[in-house]
Design a protein around this motif. Structure first.
Motif, PDB file in Angstrom:
ATOM      1  N   THR A 100       0.832  -1.219   0.000  1.00 41.34           N
ATOM      2  CA  THR A 100       0.000   0.000   0.000  1.00 41.34           C
ATOM      3  C   THR A 100       0.857   1.254   0.000  1.00 41.34           C
ATOM      4  OG1 THR A 100      -1.667  -1.220   1.257  1.00 41.34           O
ATOM      5  CG2 THR A 100      -1.895   1.168   1.176  1.00 41.34           C
ATOM      6  N   GLU A 101       1.858   1.286   0.869  1.00 44.67           N
ATOM      7  CA  GLU A 101       2.720   2.470   0.971  1.00 44.67           C
ATOM      8  C   GLU A 101       3.472   2.715  -0.330  1.00 44.67           C
ATOM      9  OE1 GLU A 101       4.700   5.753   2.158  1.00 44.67           O
ATOM     10  OE2 GLU A 101       3.024   4.791   3.193  1.00 44.67           O
ATOM     11  N   ARG A 102       3.936   1.622  -0.958  1.00 41.84           N
ATOM     12  CA  ARG A 102       4.710   1.755  -2.204  1.00 41.84           C
ATOM     13  C   ARG A 102       3.819   2.230  -3.354  1.00 41.84           C
ATOM     14  NH1 ARG A 102       7.772   3.153  -4.943  1.00 41.84           N
ATOM     15  NH2 ARG A 102       9.720   2.352  -5.802  1.00 41.84           N
ATOM     16  N   LEU A 103       2.507   1.920  -3.293  1.00 42.19           N
ATOM     17  CA  LEU A 103       1.583   2.365  -4.338  1.00 42.19           C
ATOM     18  C   LEU A 103       1.140   3.811  -4.132  1.00 42.19           C
ATOM     19  CD1 LEU A 103      -0.727  -0.782  -4.709  1.00 42.19           C
ATOM     20  CD2 LEU A 103       0.776   0.139  -6.472  1.00 42.19           C
ATOM     21  N   LEU A 104       0.937   4.205  -2.881  1.00 47.32           N
ATOM     22  CA  LEU A 104       0.368   5.531  -2.598  1.00 47.32           C
ATOM     23  C   LEU A 104       1.389   6.659  -2.667  1.00 47.32           C
ATOM     24  CD1 LEU A 104      -2.118   4.856   0.358  1.00 47.32           C
ATOM     25  CD2 LEU A 104      -2.596   5.074  -2.068  1.00 47.32           C
ATOM     26  N   HIS A 105       2.623   6.393  -2.274  1.00 43.96           N
ATOM     27  CA  HIS A 105       3.614   7.465  -2.200  1.00 43.96           C
ATOM     28  C   HIS A 105       3.863   8.154  -3.541  1.00 43.96           C
ATOM     29  CE1 HIS A 105       7.673   9.291  -1.722  1.00 43.96           C
ATOM     30  NE2 HIS A 105       7.131   9.686  -0.589  1.00 43.96           N
ATOM     31  N   PRO A 106       4.097   7.415  -4.645  1.00 40.21           N
ATOM     32  CA  PRO A 106       4.290   8.097  -5.935  1.00 40.21           C
ATOM     33  C   PRO A 106       3.053   8.888  -6.380  1.00 40.21           C
ATOM     34  CG  PRO A 106       5.086   5.840  -6.058  1.00 40.21           C
ATOM     35  CD  PRO A 106       4.340   5.968  -4.776  1.00 40.21           C
ATOM     36  N   LEU A 107       1.851   8.363  -6.096  1.00 34.47           N
ATOM     37  CA  LEU A 107       0.640   9.083  -6.468  1.00 34.47           C
ATOM     38  C   LEU A 107       0.500  10.380  -5.682  1.00 34.47           C
ATOM     39  CD1 LEU A 107      -2.245   6.501  -6.973  1.00 34.47           C
ATOM     40  CD2 LEU A 107      -1.697   8.394  -8.471  1.00 34.47           C
ATOM     41  N   ALA A 108       0.927  10.351  -4.426  1.00 35.32           N
ATOM     42  CA  ALA A 108       0.798  11.539  -3.582  1.00 35.32           C
ATOM     43  C   ALA A 108       1.845  12.592  -3.901  1.00 35.32           C
ATOM     44  CB  ALA A 108       0.897  11.136  -2.108  1.00 35.32           C
ATOM     45  N   THR A 109       3.035  12.169  -4.350  1.00 32.27           N
ATOM     46  CA  THR A 109       4.139  13.122  -4.575  1.00 32.27           C
ATOM     47  C   THR A 109       4.391  13.427  -6.043  1.00 32.27           C
ATOM     48  OG1 THR A 109       5.765  11.326  -4.606  1.00 32.27           O
ATOM     49  CG2 THR A 109       5.305  12.367  -2.471  1.00 32.27           C
ATOM     50  N   GLY A 110       4.036  12.500  -6.947  1.00 30.38           N
ATOM     51  CA  GLY A 110       4.316  12.684  -8.376  1.00 30.38           C
ATOM     52  C   GLY A 110       5.659  12.130  -8.804  1.00 30.38           C
ATOM     53  N   ASN A 111       6.459  11.629  -7.835  1.00 34.51           N
ATOM     54  CA  ASN A 111       7.779  11.043  -8.158  1.00 34.51           C
ATOM     55  C   ASN A 111       7.594   9.573  -8.519  1.00 34.51           C
ATOM     56  OD1 ASN A 111       8.938  13.521  -7.470  1.00 34.51           O
ATOM     57  ND2 ASN A 111       9.095  12.904  -5.319  1.00 34.51           N
ATOM     58  N   TRP A 112       7.612   9.284  -9.824  1.00 37.83           N
ATOM     59  CA  TRP A 112       7.283   7.939 -10.314  1.00 37.83           C
ATOM     60  C   TRP A 112       8.508   7.056 -10.393  1.00 37.83           C
ATOM     61  CZ3 TRP A 112       2.301   7.754  -9.988  1.00 37.83           C
ATOM     62  CH2 TRP A 112       1.620   6.623 -10.438  1.00 37.83           C
ATOM     63  N   VAL A 113       8.288   5.763 -10.622  1.00 34.11           N
ATOM     64  CA  VAL A 113       9.409   4.831 -10.809  1.00 34.11           C
ATOM     65  C   VAL A 113      10.176   5.227 -12.076  1.00 34.11           C
ATOM     66  CG1 VAL A 113       8.280   2.922  -9.632  1.00 34.11           C
ATOM     67  CG2 VAL A 113       7.919   3.205 -12.052  1.00 34.11           C
ATOM     68  N   GLY A 114      11.478   4.986 -12.065  1.00 30.17           N
ATOM     69  CA  GLY A 114      12.301   5.363 -13.220  1.00 30.17           C
ATOM     70  C   GLY A 114      12.802   6.789 -13.129  1.00 30.17           C
ATOM     71  N   GLY A 115      12.628   7.446 -11.972  1.00 33.73           N
ATOM     72  CA  GLY A 115      13.182   8.787 -11.773  1.00 33.73           C
ATOM     73  C   GLY A 115      12.394   9.917 -12.405  1.00 33.73           C
ATOM     74  N   ARG A 116      11.159   9.644 -12.881  1.00 39.24           N
ATOM     75  CA  ARG A 116      10.356  10.699 -13.498  1.00 39.24           C
ATOM     76  C   ARG A 116       9.613  11.487 -12.424  1.00 39.24           C
ATOM     77  NH1 ARG A 116       7.903   6.549 -17.839  1.00 39.24           N
ATOM     78  NH2 ARG A 116       7.785   5.431 -15.883  1.00 39.24           N
TER      79      ARG A 116
END
Length: 519
Positions: free
Chosen positions: A407-423
């Motif tokens: 859950t934490e790994r899924l929500l954090h990028p959505l909340a911050t905009g920092n996606w996998v791959g450094g985007r």
């Protein structure tokens, strides 16, 4: 005759505004979630490998299912969660993910357990949303705007929308020039992508008319002909036929063959091994070369390998040779493209042409995120089982799976905009100034190019954007031309999930399957 205004307003209705995002997310729920789980399939552990006291233990993953969004209250009760409540109470609009897991301990196989492995953020209006299928009156009764297009997420009470990412097409040969030491170098390259891993493979013709290949995990360049020998094309005739029968290209290939230092496949593999692991034993060099060729060179062709085939299985060696042969022929096509560029039989590829672009929609982005998140969860399950084994406790999937990890790994990028791959900036706060701002934000397309560089050609309008990209809606300043919006009547096609379907169609049309005996 139909009035164009009526047709336009009907087409640009609530259902169409975010249709591309909703279709992509629904496709992710229907197919891609299960595809990512099937890629993982088994969680292996080190139990039973270090000593002989314990039986080997592993976990098999089965069917995955996403339920409807729910909210758990402080007293432990559960109830359906709707978007309006999530906004008002600063909750995340997410649904439980359930996965069938089987614990196998030696010869003993436990019953499949349905485990909640975490919470998946749910897109408003998708098939897992509680509003799906409701009439306008029902939506209003639950505190929703009947004209709200959906297509966004709610994370901690904030509305977040995933930007559509524009990128160069993967698995497609592109040619270009580069300058080195005031000399023009002719390059053919391909972004080879497989299961979230993306590798840049380059074939270039240097100043001496010799071909060189570079790809990840190999420092420097490899001689083209020697690499082709390592992939299974042992004699000169096979290598030449893999590239071209054109007489002018044959002249170039003769120069490459003369510079080759290997005579057969064994020497070709050892040439690669010495480059990868100098000063190591011959056996280690060979194993390392085979591993790198199978995993890092043109990984998109690894789909030809049958699913679940292991090294000890009888057909493994033959399947591996078949995949390496396919890689050799793909390198042959790259070399031909490079020589055609030298002979001016083809022009350099236009990176701004929309046929050379692909769009990553919400479903594709969520697939990348879920793949990384599931990987993190499987590592955690492996650790929990090994720790329980060391403490001589009974092994149980229920205690080994910690839902917070996923859950934490899924929500954090959505909340911050920092996606996998450094985007960065992939997830943005939805613009709610007015209805047109919402429509614009849901249909935005962003380019990965740096904002600080000129990139004049990338920022210009390209003729192939006609009917696809709006020519006027783009910001002023550094983002000009790099942040775009879909045209009103745009339709986005979806890829075919199974490559074998395409192969069957091609074979039915008369394409011959690549076999070693035919050469």
């Amino acid at each position: 005759m139909l009035d164009t205004n009526v047709l336009s307003s009907a087409y640009f209705s609530r259902e169409h505004v975010a249709r591309h995002q909703l279709d992509s997310y629904n496709n992710f729920l229907d197919f891609n979630l299960q595809k990512v789980v099937d890629e993982q399939r088994i969680i292996e552990t080190d139990i039973g490998q270090r000593g002989k006291d314990n039986d080997p233990v592993w976990v098999e993953l089965g069917k995955i299912e996403v339920l409807k969004p729910v909210v758990r209250e402080a007293d432990g009760s559960q109830s359906s969660l709707f978007p309006s409540e999530a906004r008002l109470r600063n909750l995340t609009y997410a649904a439980p993910i359930q996965l069938d897991m089987v614990l196998v301990q030696g010869d003993e196989r436990q019953e499949a357990i349905v485990t909640t492995i975490g919470q998946l953020p749910v897109m408003i209006g998708s098939q897992s949303c509680n509003l799906c299928g409701m009439s306008d009156e029902e939506r209003i009764s639950f505190g929703e705007d009947s004209h709200d297009p959906g297509g966004y997420f709610i994370v901690n009470g904030s509305e977040r929308v995933l930007m559509t990412l524009e990128d160069l097409a993967s698995n497609k040969i592109m040619t270009e020039y580069t300058e080195r030491y005031n000399e023009r170098i002719y390059v053919a390259k391909v972004f080879s992508q497989f299961r979230g891993y993306r590798a840049l493979v380059i074939v270039e013709r240097n100043r001496k008319n010799l071909l060189e290949v570079s790809f990840p995990s190999v420092a420097g360049h490899l001689r083209y002909v020697d690499l082709m020998r390592g992939l299974g094309l042992g004699n000169d005739l096979d290598i030449v036929h893999a590239v071209s029968d054109d007489e002018q290209i044959l002249t170039f290939m003769m120069q490459n063959l003369e510079e080759s230092e290997c005579d057969d496949t064994e020497e070709g593999i050892m040439y690669v091994g010495k480059k990868l692991a100098p000063n190591q034993t011959r056996d280690y060099q060979r194993k390392r070369a085979e591993f790198v060729l199978d995993n890092y060179l043109l990984p998109h062709l690894n789909y030809l390998m049958p699913e679940g085939l292991k090294e000890e299985d009888p057909g493994y060696q033959q399947a591996t040779e078949s995949v390496r042969l396919a890689k050799a022929y793909f390198l042959g096509r790259m070399a031909e493209a490079c020589f055609d560029l030298v002979l001016e039989n083809r022009r350099i590829d236009d990176k701004d042409h929309y046929s050379n672009k692909r769009l990553k929609l919400a479903g594709d982005l969520m697939e990348d995120l879920f793949r990384i998140s599931l990987n993190r969860l499987t590592r955690d399950v492996k650790y929990q089982l090994e720790r329980a084994s060391m403490r001589h406790r009974d092994l149980s999937i229920g205690t080994a799976v910690r839902a917070d990890v996923l859950t934490e790994r899924l929500l954090h990028p959505l909340a911050t905009g920092n996606w996998v791959g450094g985007r960065t900036g992939v997830s943005q706060l939805l613009d709610r100034i007015d209805h047109m701002a919402v429509v614009s934000h849901l249909r935005r397309v962003i380019s990965p190019l740096s904002r600080s560089q000129p990139h004049f050609e990338a920022r210009d309008l390209h003729p192939t954007q006609w009917g696809r990209i709006c020519p006027s809606e783009t910001p002023e300043g550094p983002n000009c031309g790099l942040v775009k919006n879909f045209a009103q009547m745009v339709e986005i096609s979806k890829g075919v999930p199974d490559e074998q379907v395409v192969n069957r169609m091609l074979y039915n049309l008369g394409v011959e399957e690549l076999k070693r005996e035919v050469l």
